[in-house]
Design a protein around this motif. Structure first.
Motif, mmCIF file in Angstrom:
data_model
loop_
_atom_site.group_PDB
_atom_site.id
_atom_site.type_symbol
_atom_site.label_atom_id
_atom_site.label_comp_id
_atom_site.label_asym_id
_atom_site.label_seq_id
_atom_site.Cartn_x
_atom_site.Cartn_y
_atom_site.Cartn_z
ATOM 1 N N VAL A 147 -18.947 78.229 -49.546
ATOM 2 C CA VAL A 147 -17.595 78.169 -48.979
ATOM 3 C C VAL A 147 -16.881 79.513 -49.200
ATOM 4 C CG1 VAL A 147 -17.447 75.698 -49.389
ATOM 5 C CG2 VAL A 147 -16.543 77.283 -51.087
ATOM 6 N N SER A 148 -15.772 79.724 -48.493
ATOM 7 C CA SER A 148 -15.021 80.968 -48.634
ATOM 8 C C SER A 148 -14.303 80.997 -49.987
ATOM 9 C CB SER A 148 -13.979 81.076 -47.520
ATOM 10 O OG SER A 148 -12.985 80.098 -47.711
ATOM 11 N N ALA A 149 -13.924 82.213 -50.401
ATOM 12 C CA ALA A 149 -13.215 82.369 -51.674
ATOM 13 C C ALA A 149 -11.910 81.583 -51.661
ATOM 14 C CB ALA A 149 -12.935 83.848 -51.934
ATOM 15 N N GLU A 150 -11.274 81.557 -50.506
ATOM 16 C CA GLU A 150 -9.994 80.865 -50.370
ATOM 17 C C GLU A 150 -10.162 79.359 -50.569
ATOM 18 O OE1 GLU A 150 -7.396 82.435 -47.170
ATOM 19 O OE2 GLU A 150 -7.475 80.343 -46.532
ATOM 20 N N ASP A 151 -11.227 78.804 -49.958
ATOM 21 C CA ASP A 151 -11.479 77.376 -50.142
ATOM 22 C C ASP A 151 -11.827 77.079 -51.596
ATOM 23 O OD1 ASP A 151 -10.897 76.404 -47.664
ATOM 24 O OD2 ASP A 151 -12.942 76.575 -46.886
ATOM 25 N N GLN A 152 -12.690 77.909 -52.179
ATOM 26 C CA GLN A 152 -13.123 77.640 -53.546
ATOM 27 C C GLN A 152 -11.937 77.648 -54.507
ATOM 28 O OE1 GLN A 152 -16.262 76.652 -54.524
ATOM 29 N NE2 GLN A 152 -15.214 76.239 -56.436
ATOM 30 N N ALA A 153 -10.918 78.471 -54.207
ATOM 31 C CA ALA A 153 -9.759 78.573 -55.104
ATOM 32 C C ALA A 153 -8.926 77.297 -55.128
ATOM 33 C CB ALA A 153 -8.884 79.760 -54.702
ATOM 34 N N VAL A 157 0.718 73.517 -34.045
ATOM 35 C CA VAL A 157 1.441 73.132 -32.828
ATOM 36 C C VAL A 157 1.759 74.383 -32.007
ATOM 37 C CG1 VAL A 157 3.560 72.088 -31.942
ATOM 38 C CG2 VAL A 157 2.404 71.071 -33.919
ATOM 39 N N PHE A 158 2.061 75.468 -32.711
ATOM 40 C CA PHE A 158 2.353 76.726 -32.022
ATOM 41 C C PHE A 158 1.105 77.593 -31.860
ATOM 42 C CE2 PHE A 158 6.165 75.377 -34.285
ATOM 43 C CZ PHE A 158 7.059 75.285 -33.226
ATOM 44 N N GLY A 159 -0.029 76.992 -32.120
ATOM 45 C CA GLY A 159 -1.271 77.715 -31.903
ATOM 46 C C GLY A 159 -1.626 78.713 -32.992
ATOM 47 N N ILE A 160 -0.958 78.606 -34.149
ATOM 48 C CA ILE A 160 -1.265 79.548 -35.233
ATOM 49 C C ILE A 160 -2.126 78.839 -36.273
ATOM 50 C CG2 ILE A 160 -0.302 81.040 -37.026
ATOM 51 C CD1 ILE A 160 2.361 80.880 -35.387
ATOM 52 N N GLU A 161 -3.207 79.468 -36.672
ATOM 53 C CA GLU A 161 -4.041 78.878 -37.706
ATOM 54 C C GLU A 161 -3.686 79.508 -39.051
ATOM 55 O OE1 GLU A 161 -8.720 77.920 -38.245
ATOM 56 O OE2 GLU A 161 -7.905 78.004 -36.227
ATOM 57 N N GLY A 162 -2.949 78.776 -39.886
ATOM 58 C CA GLY A 162 -2.452 79.318 -41.150
ATOM 59 C C GLY A 162 -3.527 79.352 -42.214
ATOM 60 N N PRO A 163 -3.357 80.182 -43.225
ATOM 61 C CA PRO A 163 -4.305 80.212 -44.343
ATOM 62 C C PRO A 163 -4.030 79.045 -45.292
ATOM 63 C CG PRO A 163 -2.523 81.744 -44.740
ATOM 64 C CD PRO A 163 -2.245 81.116 -43.406
ATOM 65 N N SER A 164 -4.858 78.913 -46.324
ATOM 66 C CA SER A 164 -4.555 77.953 -47.374
ATOM 67 C C SER A 164 -3.580 78.648 -48.322
ATOM 68 C CB SER A 164 -5.833 77.557 -48.105
ATOM 69 O OG SER A 164 -5.505 76.750 -49.207
ATOM 70 N N TRP A 165 -2.299 78.382 -48.138
ATOM 71 C CA TRP A 165 -1.248 79.189 -48.778
ATOM 72 C C TRP A 165 -1.376 79.230 -50.281
ATOM 73 C CZ3 TRP A 165 1.770 81.663 -45.256
ATOM 74 C CH2 TRP A 165 1.739 81.172 -43.947
ATOM 75 N N ILE A 166 -1.650 78.079 -50.901
ATOM 76 C CA ILE A 166 -1.663 78.059 -52.365
ATOM 77 C C ILE A 166 -2.922 78.673 -52.947
ATOM 78 C CG2 ILE A 166 -0.103 76.125 -52.775
ATOM 79 C CD1 ILE A 166 -2.818 74.508 -53.074
ATOM 80 N N LYS A 202 -2.563 86.305 -51.738
ATOM 81 C CA LYS A 202 -1.473 87.043 -51.079
ATOM 82 C C LYS A 202 -0.251 86.168 -50.864
ATOM 83 C CE LYS A 202 -4.198 90.489 -48.595
ATOM 84 N NZ LYS A 202 -5.526 89.875 -48.321
ATOM 85 N N THR A 203 -0.447 84.850 -50.751
ATOM 86 C CA THR A 203 0.677 83.986 -50.393
ATOM 87 C C THR A 203 1.062 82.993 -51.492
ATOM 88 O OG1 THR A 203 -0.934 82.552 -49.319
ATOM 89 C CG2 THR A 203 0.295 84.045 -47.900
ATOM 90 N N SER A 204 0.200 82.829 -52.502
ATOM 91 C CA SER A 204 0.429 81.745 -53.461
ATOM 92 C C SER A 204 1.782 81.874 -54.163
ATOM 93 C CB SER A 204 -0.706 81.713 -54.475
ATOM 94 O OG SER A 204 -0.904 82.990 -55.023
ATOM 95 N N LEU A 205 2.156 83.112 -54.550
ATOM 96 C CA LEU A 205 3.410 83.279 -55.280
ATOM 97 C C LEU A 205 4.606 82.969 -54.380
ATOM 98 C CD1 LEU A 205 4.780 83.967 -57.894
ATOM 99 C CD2 LEU A 205 4.595 86.387 -57.351
ATOM 100 N N GLY A 258 -3.109 74.380 -61.444
ATOM 101 C CA GLY A 258 -3.910 73.619 -62.402
ATOM 102 C C GLY A 258 -3.937 74.268 -63.776
ATOM 103 N N GLY A 259 -2.860 74.979 -64.130
ATOM 104 C CA GLY A 259 -2.766 75.594 -65.450
ATOM 105 C C GLY A 259 -3.501 76.911 -65.576
ATOM 106 N N THR A 260 -4.095 77.397 -64.473
ATOM 107 C CA THR A 260 -4.919 78.593 -64.585
ATOM 108 C C THR A 260 -4.173 79.873 -64.219
ATOM 109 O OG1 THR A 260 -5.645 78.402 -62.298
ATOM 110 C CG2 THR A 260 -6.979 77.295 -63.950
ATOM 111 N N GLY A 261 -3.106 79.765 -63.418
ATOM 112 C CA GLY A 261 -2.439 80.978 -62.944
ATOM 113 C C GLY A 261 -3.210 81.637 -61.813
ATOM 114 N N ASN A 262 -4.268 80.995 -61.341
ATOM 115 C CA ASN A 262 -5.082 81.553 -60.264
ATOM 116 C C ASN A 262 -4.496 81.175 -58.915
ATOM 117 O OD1 ASN A 262 -6.941 82.900 -61.784
ATOM 118 N ND2 ASN A 262 -8.245 81.118 -62.065
ATOM 119 N N PRO A 263 -4.954 81.675 -57.797
ATOM 120 C CA PRO A 263 -6.063 82.618 -57.644
ATOM 121 C C PRO A 263 -5.751 84.039 -58.130
ATOM 122 C CG PRO A 263 -5.004 82.158 -55.541
ATOM 123 C CD PRO A 263 -4.422 81.220 -56.534
#
Lengths: 429, 315
Positions: free
Chosen positions: A244-250, B161-170, B174-177, B256-261
């Motif tokens: 899986v991608s790094a983003e998914d794994q995170a 809905v607007f045709g944009i495929e967003g990242p997994s923000w959390i 780049k976006t988690s914070l 999850g207590g890790t401070g990651n990614p």
């Protein structure tokens, strides 16, 4: 956090005890009104454990007050209780912490009870030795397990890919990954989760190369070249879409619910043999199990049968003998064995195994057979890891793996920082 | 004890010309301290006591299981000279404070101005808008946030809905914070209530006079509302800055207590928690806590020092 004190039962138990005590039929240590038990795990483990404590209370009269937490919350709580002189009587212990707790007398040696309330005459020798620190017995193994690759066999069927067997290698993994990519099932399910920052997977890979994570005297047992090769290999698997991608794994932050296997993003996941039971309750698909991939055909020795967890007795416990008696009941009572199954690993007493085997469901049977038939995958038990292994895992292996995965560091930079950081933490401890 | 004290009190009254210091304190202040006692016991036992202990521990190595070893200023030395994670967590926290506090205050002020137009059902709206602040620091909201900003969460479904495929923000460094900053802005309730009270204090005749002089709404805002509101802005800014420095729960739950990614949500407080309860370095964690206290103190002192240049009290 869940604390279970059933007040009515507690009262009944303790009054029964007083009555029995008055009649003079109970041994002296049974004056203990109750024992405190603490363990990590989820609800499935808690249900089984509490069913056994109820059996014990019914049989022996001693009430047991249980408490369970998730792994991450368990250790801070136990350390705080120990520091406050308030540790429970019976403590679930891990291979990673047993040396530390034993050396600080936070858990008690059990040798004086062996042959007395604790009958270990037929206990598996390697599991018995795993619970020893400096020759003294500090923990009773509750089951043997091994790392294992969980395989979503339903997904493999759907993709028309042949599931791996214990003979498979990292090259096979590459082929499976390509096949999964071509099949493109369930919105692009990948073959495997990103294992580049999985400590057990790194250790297994190192052991197959004749190395290990740590030496017996608590130093690093691998070098920068190994780490570079490791990260480069995972980059290749990631770029090829095998993992899986790094983003998914995170997204995976520890709980089983956030793993790639449960989220349906990968068809395989590195785990432990005893966890098949827990994972199967979370996914609809049928799960199977094979060993970790081999570095090359015919190379073995990466796996080992490790005590999945121990029960130890608190160093400050006032009821050590009563606690040891409970431990004996927990590992040997046939009724208890049927309830516990292989959820904590394969039982270490042959008599218990015989009772358990016919009662197991299909999944548990798979786990039992896997651990019993590791064959040439099996190597020697490594020495207990140094005290700061947990920190190296959490703050280096995991973070640097992500940095390399997201492309913030090259494999060379990641490897350099991993070795330097680990040496720094090891020297600091 | 009581009898003797009463006696000394009585004799002090007789020698009213030269009462001793102690009897004066006893006579004048004793009832006050008596009423303070419940708080005072808590303050000394649960706040000052642990603080002094933590100050001592910050000069030791302490792993909970064995007794503390005195190491002098080593913990502080390590922090500033040899701990990249300390600086990483400092950067994350500073970024969070610098962006979340002004944005949150601006948003709170905007909502307060909207609500200050004498609309019907104001108490209801006020309560509704305050609600997120009551729930804000809770575990449930952090878990909800995780779901909203997940790869297949609400935000991405809307974007689709607007045709944009967003990242997994959390789970994207780049976006988690930013998801945490948005969570903090969403909890604008308590500064909003205070702004609303402040806006009510501004005399209406000033706006009427300005309107007669032909001042635009924007000019009225800049020349009347903002200057007269500066004491409230000042108060809110200090409180929210301290809150932002202390922020812990959302980052803990979401990562999850890790401070990651990649340590992108490793708040200072989260690092402190990891050192203390993850790796059992209570001494080092205590030192981290004292540095945070000093940092917040410096920030607050700096705010007070500069306040005379921009805060207008109408006296």
């Amino acid at each position: 956090m869940t604390i279970r004190i059933d007040r009515r039962k507690f009262l009944m138990g303790s009054s029964a005890l007083v009555a029995a005590g008055a009649a003079g039929v109970m041994p002296s240590w049974a004056q203990a009104a109750s024992l405190r038990l603490t363990f990590w795990g989820g609800q499935a483990r808690a249900d089984r454990t509490y069913a056994v404590t109820d059996l014990y209370t019914a049989a022996k009269g001693t009430a047991i007050e249980g408490e369970f937490l998730a792994w991450n919350d368990y250790w801070p709580k136990l350390a705080t209780q120990t520091a406050g002189g308030n540790a429970p009587d019976i403590i679930q212990m891990d291979y990673r912490y047993i040396v530390e707790y034993a050396k600080r007398n936070a858990i008690a040696p059990l040798d004086e009870f062996v042959g007395g309330v604790l009958d270990l005459s037929t206990f598996d020798q390697d599991q018995l030795d795993g619970g020893k620190v400096d020759g003294k017995l500090y923990g009773i193994s509750l089951g043997a397990n091994s790392v294992a690759m969980l395989v979503n066999t339903t997904a493999f069927e759907e993709a028309g890919v042949t599931p791996p067997t214990n003979d498979w290698t990292f090259d096979t993994l590459m082929e499976i990954g390509e096949a999964f990519k071509a099949a493109n099932i369930r919105g692009g399910m990948k073959a495997i989760g990103d294992g580049s920052y999985s400590e057990p997977m790194l250790q297994n890979w190192l052991r197959q190369r004749g190395k290990d994570l740590y030496t017996a005297d608590g130093k690093l047992a691998f070098d920068e070249a190994d780490a570079i090769e490791w990260y480069t290999m995972w980059n290749k698997l990631r770029d090829a879409g095998v993992c899986v991608s790094a983003e998914d794994q995170a997204i995976d932050t520890g709980p089983l619910e956030t793993t790639m296997l449960v989220l349906g993003k990968s068809a395989m996941l590195q785990s432990n043999s005893n966890q098949l039971v827990a994972f199967q309750t979370l996914v609809q698909d049928k799960l199977g199990m094979v060993g970790f991939p081999r570095v090359a055909a015919g190379v073995g020795g990466g796996h080992y049968r490790k005590p999945s967890m121990f029960f130890s007795v608190g160093g400050s416990s006032a009821n050590k003998e009563a606690a040891a008696d409970f431990l004996n009941f927990f590992i040997s009572d046939p009724e208890a064995a049927k309830v516990l199954g292989v959820e904590r690993g394969i039982p270490c007493l042959p008599s218990t195994r015989e009772v358990v085997a016919p009662t197991l469901d299909e999944q548990s049977q798979v786990a039992l057979n896997f651990v019993a038939n590791l064959g040439d995958l099996l190597g020697a038990l490594p020495p207990p890891p140094p005290a700061s292994a947990g920190e190296i895992d959490a703050s280096l292996i995991r973070t640097i793996g992500q940095e390399v995965g997201f492309g913030a560091k090259t494999p060379e930079e990641g490897a350099r920082d991993l070795i330097a950081g680990a040496n720094d933490i090891l020297s600091r401890a | 004890m009581t009898a003797r004290s009463l006696q000394s009190g009585a004799s002090a009254r007789e020698r009213a010309a030269t009462p001793s210091l102690w009897s004066r304190i006893w006579q004048n202040d004793a009832p006050g301290y008596l009423f303070l006692l419940p708080w005072l016991i808590g303050f000394l036992g649960l706040t000052i006591g642990p603080m002094i202990t933590s100050l001592y521990l910050s000069f030791t190595d302490f792993d909970l299981l064995t007794s503390p070893d005195w190491v002098g200023a080593n913990n502080y030395m390590r922090m500033f000279t040899n701990d990249p994670k300390f600086w990483a967590s400092m950067r994350v926290t500073m970024f969070f404070v610098v962006f979340s506090v002004p944005l949150k205050l601006a948003f709170a002020l905007a909502v307060a101005m909207l609500l200050n137009r004498g609309i019907k059902g104001l108490p209801m709206y006020r309560a509704l808008f305050y609600l997120p602040s009551l729930l804000g620091a809770s575990v449930a909201i952090a878990i909800l946030w995780r779901q909203i900003f997940a790869g297949d969460g609400l935000v991405n479904k809307l974007l689709l809905v607007f045709g944009i495929e967003g990242p997994s923000w959390i789970s994207n460094p780049k976006t988690s914070l930013w998801t945490l900053i948005i969570l903090s802005i969403w909890q604008f309730g308590s500064p909003m209530i205070i702004f609303l009270a402040g806006l009510r204090q501004i005399p209406q005749d000033m706006y009427e006079a300005a309107s007669l002089d032909g001042a635009s709404k924007w000019r009225q805002f800049v020349k009347i509302t903002l200057p007269l509101l500066t004491p409230v802005v000042f108060f809110n800014a200090i409180i929210q800055t301290i809150e932002a420095f202390k922020s812990f729960t959302p980052a803990f739950i979401i990562s999850g207590g890790t401070g990651n990614p990649i340590n992108s949500t490793l708040f200072y407080t989260l690092y402190l928690y990891q050192e203390a309860f993850g790796f059992f370095r209570m001494g080092y964690a205590s030192a981290l806590a004292w540095v945070l206290l000093a940092l917040v103190g410096i920030f607050t002192a700096f705010s007070f020092l500069t306040s005379k240049y921009w805060v207008h009290y109408d006296e």
